[in-house]
Design a protein around this motif. Structure first.
Motif, mmCIF file in Angstrom:
data_model
loop_
_atom_site.group_PDB
_atom_site.id
_atom_site.type_symbol
_atom_site.label_atom_id
_atom_site.label_comp_id
_atom_site.label_asym_id
_atom_site.label_seq_id
_atom_site.Cartn_x
_atom_site.Cartn_y
_atom_site.Cartn_z
ATOM 1 N N ARG A 29 0.829 -1.209 0.000
ATOM 2 C CA ARG A 29 0.000 0.000 0.000
ATOM 3 C C ARG A 29 0.864 1.260 0.000
ATOM 4 N N THR A 30 2.018 1.207 0.659
ATOM 5 C CA THR A 30 2.924 2.351 0.665
ATOM 6 C C THR A 30 3.425 2.638 -0.745
ATOM 7 N N PHE A 31 3.804 1.579 -1.469
ATOM 8 C CA PHE A 31 4.270 1.763 -2.841
ATOM 9 C C PHE A 31 3.154 2.322 -3.720
ATOM 10 N N LEU A 32 1.934 1.825 -3.532
ATOM 11 C CA LEU A 32 0.811 2.316 -4.327
ATOM 12 C C LEU A 32 0.498 3.766 -3.988
ATOM 13 N N ARG A 33 0.631 4.120 -2.701
ATOM 14 C CA ARG A 33 0.386 5.503 -2.302
ATOM 15 C C ARG A 33 1.402 6.448 -2.940
ATOM 16 N N LYS A 34 2.646 6.000 -3.072
ATOM 17 C CA LYS A 34 3.660 6.843 -3.714
ATOM 18 C C LYS A 34 3.299 7.116 -5.172
ATOM 19 N N GLU A 37 0.482 9.678 -5.138
ATOM 20 C CA GLU A 37 0.966 11.025 -4.827
ATOM 21 C C GLU A 37 1.674 11.640 -6.025
ATOM 22 N N ALA A 38 2.435 10.811 -6.761
ATOM 23 C CA ALA A 38 3.127 11.319 -7.947
ATOM 24 C C ALA A 38 2.119 11.718 -9.024
#
Length: 87
Positions: A29-34, A37-38
């Protein structure tokens, strides 16, 4: 409450797997959130790089049984189309 030795062992194993899977899901989920955000910032290059970093993490989650294969494919397809549409 578990009564037999086997069910007690399964309860211990399930608790360990829960922790591992929770950490793995959180990392994905952290990778998907990045990526999100981009995309929100409008930076196409950063979004592409974040998407390239997120893809193997998501597929690793599939191979470890955290996500279903179609779920991961759907997420990747939707994110990649959004990145592609950035100007």
């Amino acid at each position: 409450m578990a009564n037999t030795l086997q069910s007690k062992k399964r309860a211990r194993q399930n608790a360990r797997r829960l922790d591992v899977n929770k950490a793995r899901r959180s990392r994905i989920r952290t990778f998907l959130r990045k990526v999100e955000e981009a995309i929100a910032s409008g930076d196409k290059e950063a979004a592409q790089n974040a998407l390239r970093a997120a893809q193997p993490e998501l597929m690793r989650g599939v191979s470890k049984g955290v996500f279903h294969k179609n779920t991961a494919s759907r997420k990747m397809a939707r994110l990649s189309s959004r990145v592609k549409s950035l100007g």
